[in-house]
Design a protein around this motif. Sequence first.
Motif, PDB file in Angstrom:
ATOM      1  N   ASP A 259       0.783  -1.262  -0.095  1.00 58.72           N
ATOM      2  CA  ASP A 259       0.041  -0.007  -0.014  1.00 58.72           C
ATOM      3  C   ASP A 259       0.679   1.186  -0.077  1.00 58.72           C
ATOM      4  O   ASP A 259       0.401   2.325  -0.661  1.00 58.72           O
ATOM      5  CB  ASP A 259      -1.011   0.067   1.304  1.00 58.72           C
ATOM      6  CG  ASP A 259      -2.011  -0.990   1.067  1.00 58.72           C
ATOM      7  OD1 ASP A 259      -2.234  -1.506  -0.032  1.00 58.72           O
ATOM      8  OD2 ASP A 259      -2.637  -1.420   1.966  1.00 58.72           O
ATOM      9  N   ASP A 260       2.030   1.301   0.647  1.00 59.10           N
ATOM     10  CA  ASP A 260       2.840   2.563   0.716  1.00 59.10           C
ATOM     11  C   ASP A 260       3.871   2.797  -0.372  1.00 59.10           C
ATOM     12  O   ASP A 260       4.679   3.284  -0.551  1.00 59.10           O
ATOM     13  CB  ASP A 260       3.558   2.620   1.967  1.00 59.10           C
ATOM     14  CG  ASP A 260       4.438   1.124   2.188  1.00 59.10           C
ATOM     15  OD1 ASP A 260       4.376   0.026   1.427  1.00 59.10           O
ATOM     16  OD2 ASP A 260       5.349   1.347   3.160  1.00 59.10           O
ATOM     17  N   SER A 285      -0.259   5.344  -4.443  1.00 61.59           N
ATOM     18  CA  SER A 285      -0.065   3.962  -4.205  1.00 61.59           C
ATOM     19  C   SER A 285      -0.676   3.300  -5.051  1.00 61.59           C
ATOM     20  O   SER A 285      -1.600   2.978  -5.676  1.00 61.59           O
ATOM     21  CB  SER A 285      -1.204   3.720  -2.793  1.00 61.59           C
ATOM     22  OG  SER A 285      -1.404   2.477  -2.874  1.00 61.59           O
ATOM     23  N   THR A 287      -0.666  -0.463  -6.385  1.00 56.43           N
ATOM     24  CA  THR A 287      -0.430  -1.875  -5.794  1.00 56.43           C
ATOM     25  C   THR A 287      -0.934  -2.785  -7.133  1.00 56.43           C
ATOM     26  O   THR A 287      -0.816  -4.085  -6.420  1.00 56.43           O
ATOM     27  CB  THR A 287      -1.443  -1.922  -4.724  1.00 56.43           C
ATOM     28  OG1 THR A 287      -2.620  -1.584  -4.748  1.00 56.43           O
ATOM     29  CG2 THR A 287      -0.925  -0.984  -3.569  1.00 56.43           C
ATOM     30  N   GLY A 302      -4.396   2.108  -7.155  1.00 61.55           N
ATOM     31  CA  GLY A 302      -4.144   1.616  -5.850  1.00 61.55           C
ATOM     32  C   GLY A 302      -5.288   2.176  -4.921  1.00 61.55           C
ATOM     33  O   GLY A 302      -6.376   3.026  -5.348  1.00 61.55           O
ATOM     34  N   GLN A 303      -5.368   2.144  -3.564  1.00 64.24           N
ATOM     35  CA  GLN A 303      -6.185   2.316  -2.708  1.00 64.24           C
ATOM     36  C   GLN A 303      -6.293   3.787  -2.524  1.00 64.24           C
ATOM     37  O   GLN A 303      -7.149   4.263  -1.243  1.00 64.24           O
ATOM     38  CB  GLN A 303      -6.196   1.159  -1.544  1.00 64.24           C
ATOM     39  CG  GLN A 303      -6.405  -0.291  -1.739  1.00 64.24           C
ATOM     40  CD  GLN A 303      -6.671  -0.915  -0.394  1.00 64.24           C
ATOM     41  OE1 GLN A 303      -7.093  -0.350   0.307  1.00 64.24           O
ATOM     42  NE2 GLN A 303      -6.231  -2.123  -0.581  1.00 64.24           N
ATOM     43  N   ARG A 304      -5.357   4.441  -2.626  1.00 63.38           N
ATOM     44  CA  ARG A 304      -5.285   5.949  -2.513  1.00 63.38           C
ATOM     45  C   ARG A 304      -5.811   6.781  -3.429  1.00 63.38           C
ATOM     46  O   ARG A 304      -5.945   8.033  -3.259  1.00 63.38           O
ATOM     47  CB  ARG A 304      -3.932   6.325  -2.237  1.00 63.38           C
ATOM     48  CG  ARG A 304      -3.273   5.864  -0.779  1.00 63.38           C
ATOM     49  CD  ARG A 304      -1.789   6.497  -0.621  1.00 63.38           C
ATOM     50  NE  ARG A 304      -1.231   5.649   0.324  1.00 63.38           N
ATOM     51  CZ  ARG A 304       0.012   5.723   0.716  1.00 63.38           C
ATOM     52  NH1 ARG A 304       0.905   6.818  -0.032  1.00 63.38           N
ATOM     53  NH2 ARG A 304       0.675   5.212   1.599  1.00 63.38           N
ATOM     54  N   ARG A 324     -10.708   4.192  -5.767  1.00 65.43           N
ATOM     55  CA  ARG A 324      -9.629   3.383  -4.869  1.00 65.43           C
ATOM     56  C   ARG A 324      -9.581   1.955  -5.325  1.00 65.43           C
ATOM     57  O   ARG A 324     -10.402   1.093  -5.043  1.00 65.43           O
ATOM     58  CB  ARG A 324     -10.089   3.612  -3.405  1.00 65.43           C
ATOM     59  CG  ARG A 324     -10.113   5.240  -3.109  1.00 65.43           C
ATOM     60  CD  ARG A 324     -10.552   5.262  -1.543  1.00 65.43           C
ATOM     61  NE  ARG A 324     -10.908   6.215  -1.089  1.00 65.43           N
ATOM     62  CZ  ARG A 324      -9.502   7.196  -0.449  1.00 65.43           C
ATOM     63  NH1 ARG A 324      -8.654   6.529  -0.497  1.00 65.43           N
ATOM     64  NH2 ARG A 324      -9.548   8.404  -0.113  1.00 65.43           N
ATOM     65  N   GLN A 326      -8.353  -1.744  -6.079  1.00 64.29           N
ATOM     66  CA  GLN A 326      -7.973  -2.862  -5.506  1.00 64.29           C
ATOM     67  C   GLN A 326      -7.346  -4.101  -6.398  1.00 64.29           C
ATOM     68  O   GLN A 326      -6.396  -4.874  -6.099  1.00 64.29           O
ATOM     69  CB  GLN A 326      -9.040  -3.704  -4.574  1.00 64.29           C
ATOM     70  CG  GLN A 326      -9.405  -2.877  -3.196  1.00 64.29           C
ATOM     71  CD  GLN A 326     -10.211  -3.412  -2.271  1.00 64.29           C
ATOM     72  OE1 GLN A 326     -11.160  -4.102  -2.742  1.00 64.29           O
ATOM     73  NE2 GLN A 326      -9.843  -3.559  -0.839  1.00 64.29           N
ATOM     74  N   THR A 342     -12.862  -0.284  -3.349  1.00 58.35           N
ATOM     75  CA  THR A 342     -13.005  -0.268  -1.625  1.00 58.35           C
ATOM     76  C   THR A 342     -14.517  -0.251  -1.046  1.00 58.35           C
ATOM     77  O   THR A 342     -14.741  -0.384  -0.044  1.00 58.35           O
ATOM     78  CB  THR A 342     -12.215   0.691  -0.877  1.00 58.35           C
ATOM     79  OG1 THR A 342     -12.361   2.172  -1.190  1.00 58.35           O
ATOM     80  CG2 THR A 342     -10.760   0.487  -1.195  1.00 58.35           C
TER      81      THR A 342
END
Length: 400
Positions: A259-260, A285, A287, A302-304, A324, A326, A342
């Motif tokens: 995630d980061d 992010s 991912t 990503g989720q951000r 966001r 996934q 999400t």
Amino acid sequence: MQETGCSLEHPSATKFRNHVTEGDWEKAEADLTELKSLVHLPQAIVRMKFLLLEQKYLEFLDDGKVLEALQVLRFELTPLKYNTDRIHALSGYLMCSDAEDLRAKAEWEGKGSLSRTKLLDKLHTYLPPSVMLPPRRLQTLLRQAVELQRDRCLYHNTKADTNLDSVSLLMDHACSRRQFPCYTRQILTEHCNEVWFCKFSNDSTKLATGSKDNAVIIWQVDPETHQLKLLKTLEGHTYGVSYLVWSPDDTYLIACGPDDCSELWLWHVQTGELRTKMSQSHEDSLTCAAWNPDGKRFVTGGQRGQFYQCDLDGNVLDSWEGVRVQCLWCLNDGKTILASDTHQRIRGYNFEELTDRNIQNDKPLDEGGQEGDNHREWLTHGQWIKAFRQLTDTVQVPVL
């Protein structure tokens, strides 16, 4: 039916089927009188009679009996006062030069069992299943029986094949425990930390594994023994590797982090060279990713809330704000991307038209997320379901 004594259809329907198959049209018309009380729709008998007379008319023409065909057209079909446009089309077939010309213009199989079987399929639509057996009902029941046995098979782990030619109906289906992966065949210990992701190549000749140790290892799969041998190691990932995806031709491999992680790495598998290292912002992010079918573009997110479409050099071609993401999957139309997010939903995004659609309720949405007018035909329901299954076709394990 004779052996068991079970009557699966009405006796009048059985006679009707036999007379149609034999081409005895006078008796088939008489059978319709007996079936009239069993049909729910008032106009059904007229429609069925029209189909019978149409077949009778075409068969007379196929045999070269033009006068007999003309009699059917004038004194039997026309008085029904049903489907006038079709009667006009049928009258035009009187001018056909021969049987081959008739079959081509009428798009008809000719006199025989094939055209009569198709006629029965049409006639069946007007009769309840309790009156006449649906077409190929036995084959349907046998296929359902095989599918049920496979669903209940404890060790069945291969794709279900509904083709009855591939199974034996002489015994119940049962997979051996030996066919199920119950024993460890090989342990790979080359990674120095937790293994977060693994993915076979599209041609199944290679396996890529990503780890917390910041490395991707490419393994060669032996086609005979299925044993894995280390082929090359791709190192340098700052945040570790938690997601991998092969390009359609297996030339490139995309690696994403946790995630980061704000970076995406694009490797050339054969040479082991880093083709692209993409990072738009340290706040991103990235991912997950998915390849466009042309192998020249990919999407990542990503989720951000980042969602990009990029080329092989990492240049952002399009972006979608506030999604966001996934998991991602590109459909074969080359335009639509499915994204699970999400908010417990799966949506289809079209970067060319900037439209998206929630596939659960199948309604078009505008950029602001509100229901709006759709500007073109979207994919059929069956294609959505197939794409959803492909979307989940990944394997994520904590330790390899």
